[in-house]
Design a protein around this motif. Structure first.
Motif, PDB file in Angstrom:
ATOM      1  N   ALA A 295       0.830  -1.201   0.000  1.00  0.00           N
ATOM      2  CA  ALA A 295       0.000   0.000   0.000  1.00  0.00           C
ATOM      3  C   ALA A 295       0.864   1.250   0.000  1.00  0.00           C
ATOM      4  O   ALA A 295       0.577   2.222  -0.719  1.00  0.00           O
ATOM      5  N   LEU A 296       1.952   1.232   0.790  1.00  0.00           N
ATOM      6  CA  LEU A 296       2.863   2.376   0.818  1.00  0.00           C
ATOM      7  C   LEU A 296       3.461   2.614  -0.563  1.00  0.00           C
ATOM      8  O   LEU A 296       3.491   3.753  -1.055  1.00  0.00           O
ATOM      9  N   GLN A 297       3.918   1.561  -1.190  1.00  0.00           N
ATOM     10  CA  GLN A 297       4.527   1.684  -2.513  1.00  0.00           C
ATOM     11  C   GLN A 297       3.525   2.225  -3.530  1.00  0.00           C
ATOM     12  O   GLN A 297       3.848   3.103  -4.342  1.00  0.00           O
ATOM     13  N   GLN A 298       2.297   1.741  -3.476  1.00  0.00           N
ATOM     14  CA  GLN A 298       1.284   2.188  -4.433  1.00  0.00           C
ATOM     15  C   GLN A 298       0.884   3.645  -4.203  1.00  0.00           C
ATOM     16  O   GLN A 298       0.676   4.398  -5.165  1.00  0.00           O
ATOM     17  N   LEU A 299       0.803   4.061  -2.944  1.00  0.00           N
ATOM     18  CA  LEU A 299       0.445   5.457  -2.687  1.00  0.00           C
ATOM     19  C   LEU A 299       1.603   6.388  -3.036  1.00  0.00           C
ATOM     20  O   LEU A 299       1.376   7.514  -3.490  1.00  0.00           O
ATOM     21  N   GLN A 300       2.825   5.941  -2.840  1.00  0.00           N
ATOM     22  CA  GLN A 300       3.963   6.735  -3.304  1.00  0.00           C
ATOM     23  C   GLN A 300       3.898   6.924  -4.818  1.00  0.00           C
ATOM     24  O   GLN A 300       4.081   8.036  -5.327  1.00  0.00           O
ATOM     25  N   ALA A 301       3.605   5.844  -5.531  1.00  0.00           N
ATOM     26  CA  ALA A 301       3.502   5.934  -6.989  1.00  0.00           C
ATOM     27  C   ALA A 301       2.345   6.846  -7.402  1.00  0.00           C
ATOM     28  O   ALA A 301       2.475   7.661  -8.333  1.00  0.00           O
ATOM     29  N   PHE A 302       1.215   6.723  -6.721  1.00  0.00           N
ATOM     30  CA  PHE A 302       0.068   7.565  -7.032  1.00  0.00           C
ATOM     31  C   PHE A 302       0.413   9.042  -6.882  1.00  0.00           C
ATOM     32  O   PHE A 302       0.081   9.874  -7.744  1.00  0.00           O
ATOM     33  N   CYS A 303       1.101   9.404  -5.787  1.00  0.00           N
ATOM     34  CA  CYS A 303       1.412  10.806  -5.530  1.00  0.00           C
ATOM     35  C   CYS A 303       2.504  11.333  -6.459  1.00  0.00           C
ATOM     36  O   CYS A 303       2.510  12.524  -6.792  1.00  0.00           O
ATOM     37  N   LEU A 304       3.417  10.474  -6.882  1.00  0.00           N
ATOM     38  CA  LEU A 304       4.469  10.911  -7.792  1.00  0.00           C
ATOM     39  C   LEU A 304       3.958  11.032  -9.229  1.00  0.00           C
ATOM     40  O   LEU A 304       4.373  11.928  -9.971  1.00  0.00           O
ATOM     41  N   GLN A 305       3.054  10.151  -9.618  1.00  0.00           N
ATOM     42  CA  GLN A 305       2.624  10.098 -11.011  1.00  0.00           C
ATOM     43  C   GLN A 305       1.412  10.965 -11.316  1.00  0.00           C
ATOM     44  O   GLN A 305       1.307  11.531 -12.417  1.00  0.00           O
ATOM     45  N   SER A 306       0.478  11.066 -10.407  1.00  0.00           N
ATOM     46  CA  SER A 306      -0.805  11.719 -10.712  1.00  0.00           C
ATOM     47  C   SER A 306      -0.646  13.238 -10.717  1.00  0.00           C
ATOM     48  O   SER A 306      -0.164  13.830  -9.744  1.00  0.00           O
ATOM     49  N   THR A 307      -1.058  13.849 -11.794  1.00  0.00           N
ATOM     50  CA  THR A 307      -0.928  15.304 -11.944  1.00  0.00           C
ATOM     51  C   THR A 307      -2.148  15.981 -11.318  1.00  0.00           C
ATOM     52  O   THR A 307      -3.000  16.557 -11.998  1.00  0.00           O
ATOM     53  N   VAL A 308      -2.190  15.927 -10.004  1.00  0.00           N
ATOM     54  CA  VAL A 308      -3.346  16.414  -9.250  1.00  0.00           C
ATOM     55  C   VAL A 308      -2.963  17.494  -8.241  1.00  0.00           C
ATOM     56  O   VAL A 308      -3.793  17.904  -7.431  1.00  0.00           O
ATOM     57  N   TRP A 309      -1.731  17.990  -8.322  1.00  0.00           N
ATOM     58  CA  TRP A 309      -1.237  18.967  -7.337  1.00  0.00           C
ATOM     59  C   TRP A 309      -1.542  20.376  -7.840  1.00  0.00           C
ATOM     60  O   TRP A 309      -0.669  21.103  -8.296  1.00  0.00           O
TER      61      TRP A 309
END
Length: 481
Positions: A295-309
Motif C-alpha cells: 500500500a505504501l509503494q502504491q500510494l507513493q507511486a500515485f502521488c508521484l505520477q498523478s498530476t493532481v497537485w
C-alpha cells in the motif's frame, strides 16, 4: 434559506415565443409573466410574486406560471409554498425540466439542513441526470455520499467532479470535459517548477508519450520567462499553449487499486491504537509502519505520477491536492474505510470521512503558525522515504496541548496565525514534537492546535515531503454520542 441564484438551470422562465403563445394566452398574462421574470433577475421578489400570481390566477393550467411562483416563493423563504407550486407545475406538465430541477434543488438543501443525507443525495441524483456536468451537483453528490459512509459512491462522483473541473484532452477522466473551461490556479514559480519536474519524471518512465514533449518544452520556456511581479506576463503565459490546456489539469492519473490483503498493516500497534488514543489525556496516538509495504509503494507511486497537485495558494511553495480535484483512488478510499474499522469507537460510522487531501512541500520550510481543523478526528501520515529527510529530529508535526476555543469560527482557528500564536502564549501551551518518519501516522483530536514542524528534505522530485490527511466528523459534534 437564502434566495437561490437565478440561472438557466434553477429559476424562473419566460413565456415561449409570443407569436405561438398568444394563440393560447391573453397578452396581459404573458406580459405579467415576463415582467415577473425580469423583476426576479433584479432581485425584486415581492413585485415579481404579484406578477406571477396574476398569471396563475388568470391561467391556472399554465405550468410555467406555477414554476415561477414557486421560485419566487422560495427566494423569499417560503419553502412549503414553493414545493406546492413546483409540484403543481409538474402535475400539469410532468416533463417540465426546470420545475423538476427547482423542486429537486430545494428539497436537496432542505434534506441536508435536516441531516437526511440519503434523501438529499436522491435529489442530487435527479439533478445529475438533468445536468451531468454541473460541478455543484457533482460536489453535493460527493458530499452526501461521504456523509452516509458510501465511500465507493463518493469516489465515483469525486472523479466525475475532477473530470469537469480539472479534466484535459490529455487524460480522459470519467465524464466529458465541459466546453467552458474552469479557471486555472494562479501561476507560480513553485507550481511551474513542480509540474515540469513531474512531466519529466513521467516521460523518463515512459508513462506519457512523446506527444507531450512539446508541452514539456513549453513549460521550460514559461519557467524561464516567469516573473513574479509581472502580472500581465503571467496572464499571457496562462492563456497561451501549452499552459492553457494543461496547467491545473489532469494529464496523467494512476488509479491505485484496492488491495485484497488490506491497506493497513495489522500490527499490535495498530490493533491497540484506539485504546491508546482513548487513554491519552489529549487524544493523540502515533503509529509506525501504518500501511502495508504494498500500500505504501502504491500510494507513493500515485502521488508521484498523478498530476493532481493543483492548489498553490500556500507559503513556501507548498502544493495541495484535494479529493474532488483528482486526489482520489480506490486505495485511498480503502485506507479511509479501514481506519474507521480499526477505530470503531473513536471514529467508526459515527464520524464519516469528510475531507481527504495531500500536500507536497518545498525542500525546506521554517516554522509555521499553528491551526486547528474543522473535524472531530485528524489522521495524518507521511509517505516520502526516510532517506530524503535531512533532519531526523524534525520534519513532522507539532501538536499543542490546547484546543481551539469552541466560540472561534473557522477563519479564526484555521487561518489567523497571529491571534492563534497570542492565544497559545497566553494559555501556556506546550508543544509535542513528533519527528518525521516514512509510514508514520499521527491520529489526534482535531481541536488541538498543530503545525508542520520545520523541515529540510533533500532536493529532487522524488524527495519532496508528502503527507496525506483524512478528516473525520465535525468538531462541534465530536462530544455527541
Amino acid at each position: 434559506m437564502t434566495a437561490p441564484a437565478s440561472s438557466p438551470r434553477y429559476g424562473t422562465a419566460q413565456a415561449p415565443s409570443a407569436l405561438w403563445a398568444a394563440k393560447r394566452f391573453a397578452e396581459q398574462v404573458l406580459a405579467q409573466n415576463d415582467e415577473g421574470h425580469r423583476l426576479c433577475l433584479q432581485g425584486c421578489f415581492e413585485a415579481a410574486e404579484a406578477c406571477f400570481r396574476y398569471a396563475v390566477e388568470h391561467q391556472p393550467d399554465w405550468s410555467i406560471a406555477h414554476n415561477n411562483l414557486g421560485w419566487v416563493s422560495q427566494a423569499q423563504g417560503r419553502n412549503e409554498d414553493a414545493i406546492s407550486s413546483y409540484k403543481c407545475a409538474l402535475r400539469l406538465e410532468p416533463g417540465y425540466v426546470l420545475a423538476r430541477a427547482n423542486l429537486a434543488y430545494l428539497l436537496a438543501h432542505l434534506y441536508v439542513h435536516l441531516g437526511q443525507y440519503d434523501a438529499a443525495r436522491g435529489m442530487w441524483q435527479v439533478l445529475v441526470e438533468l445536468y451531468p456536468q454541473d460541478p455543484e451537483v457533482l460536489d453535493n453528490l460527493t458530499s452526501t455520499a461521504l456523509r452516509v459512509n458510501d465511500l465507493g459512491a463518493a469516489g465515483h462522483w469525486a472523479l466525475r467532479h475532477a473530470a469537469v473541473t480539472r479534466g484535459s484532452t490529455w487524460h480522459a477522466l470519467p465524464g466529458d470535459i465541459p466546453d467552458v473551461p474552469t479557471p486555472a490556479p494562479k501561476l507560480s514559480r513553485s507550481k511551474l517548477g513542480h509540474d515540469l519536474e513531474q512531466m519529466r519524471y513521467l516521460r523518463d518512465r515512459q508513462l506519457i508519450g512523446p506527444q507531450l514533449d512539446a508541452v514539456i518544452d513549453g513549460y521550460e520556456t514559461a519557467l524561464q520567462r516567469f516573473n513574479e511581479s509581472d502580472s500581465l506576463l503571467q496572464q499571457q503565459l496562462l492563456a497561451s499553449w501549452p499552459l492553457s490546456s494543461t496547467y491545473g489539469r489532469v494529464i496523467h492519473h494512476l488509479p491505485a487499486a484496492h488491495l485484497d490483503e488490506g491497506a493497513l498493516n495489522d500490527s499490535p500497534a495498530l490493533r491497540g491504537a484506539e485504546q491508546d488514543y482513548q487513554q491519552s489525556p489529549l487524544g493523540i496516538v502515533v503509529i509506525d509502519d501504518f500501511l502495508t509495504p504494498q500500500a505504501l509503494q502504491q500510494l507513493q507511486a500515485f502521488c508521484l505520477q498523478s498530476t493532481v497537485w493543483h492548489t498553490n495558494r500556500y507559503a513556501h511553495g507548498r502544493l495541495g491536492a484535494f479529493f474532488r480535484e483528482g486526489f482520489n483512488c480506490p486505495l485511498l478510499l480503502q485506507v479511509a474505510e479501514q481506519i474507521q474499522q480499526y477505530f470503531p469507537k473513536v471514529i467508526g460510522t459515527r464520524h464519516p470521512l469528510l475531507q481527504l487531501w495531500g500536500f507536497k512541500y518545498g525542500h525546506d520550510q521554517p516554522a509555521t503558525y499553528p491551526h486547528a481543523d474543522f473535524a472531530a478526528v485528524n489522521v495524518n501520515f507521511w509517505i516520502t522515504p526516510d532517506d530524503a529527510n535531512l533532519d531526523k529530529n524534525s520534519g513532522g508535526l507539532v501538536i499543542y496541548d490546547v484546543e481551539a476555543p469552541m466560540d472561534w469560527d473557522f477563519e479564526t482557528y484555521n487561518r489567523q496565525g497571529d491571534r492563534i500564536d497570542a492565544f497559545l502564549r497566553a494559555s501556556g501551551a506546550q508543544p509535542l514534537v513528533i519527528p518525521y518518519r516514512c509510514n508514520r501516522a499521527v491520529i489526534f483530536n482535531s481541536d488541538l492546535f498543530h503545525a508542520t514542524a520545520p523541515l529540510a528534505f533533500r532536493p529532487g522530485y522524488t524527495s519532496a515531503r508528502i503527507n496525506i490527511t483524512l478528516l473525520y466528523g465535525e468538531r462541534e459534534r465530536a462530544g455527541q454520542g
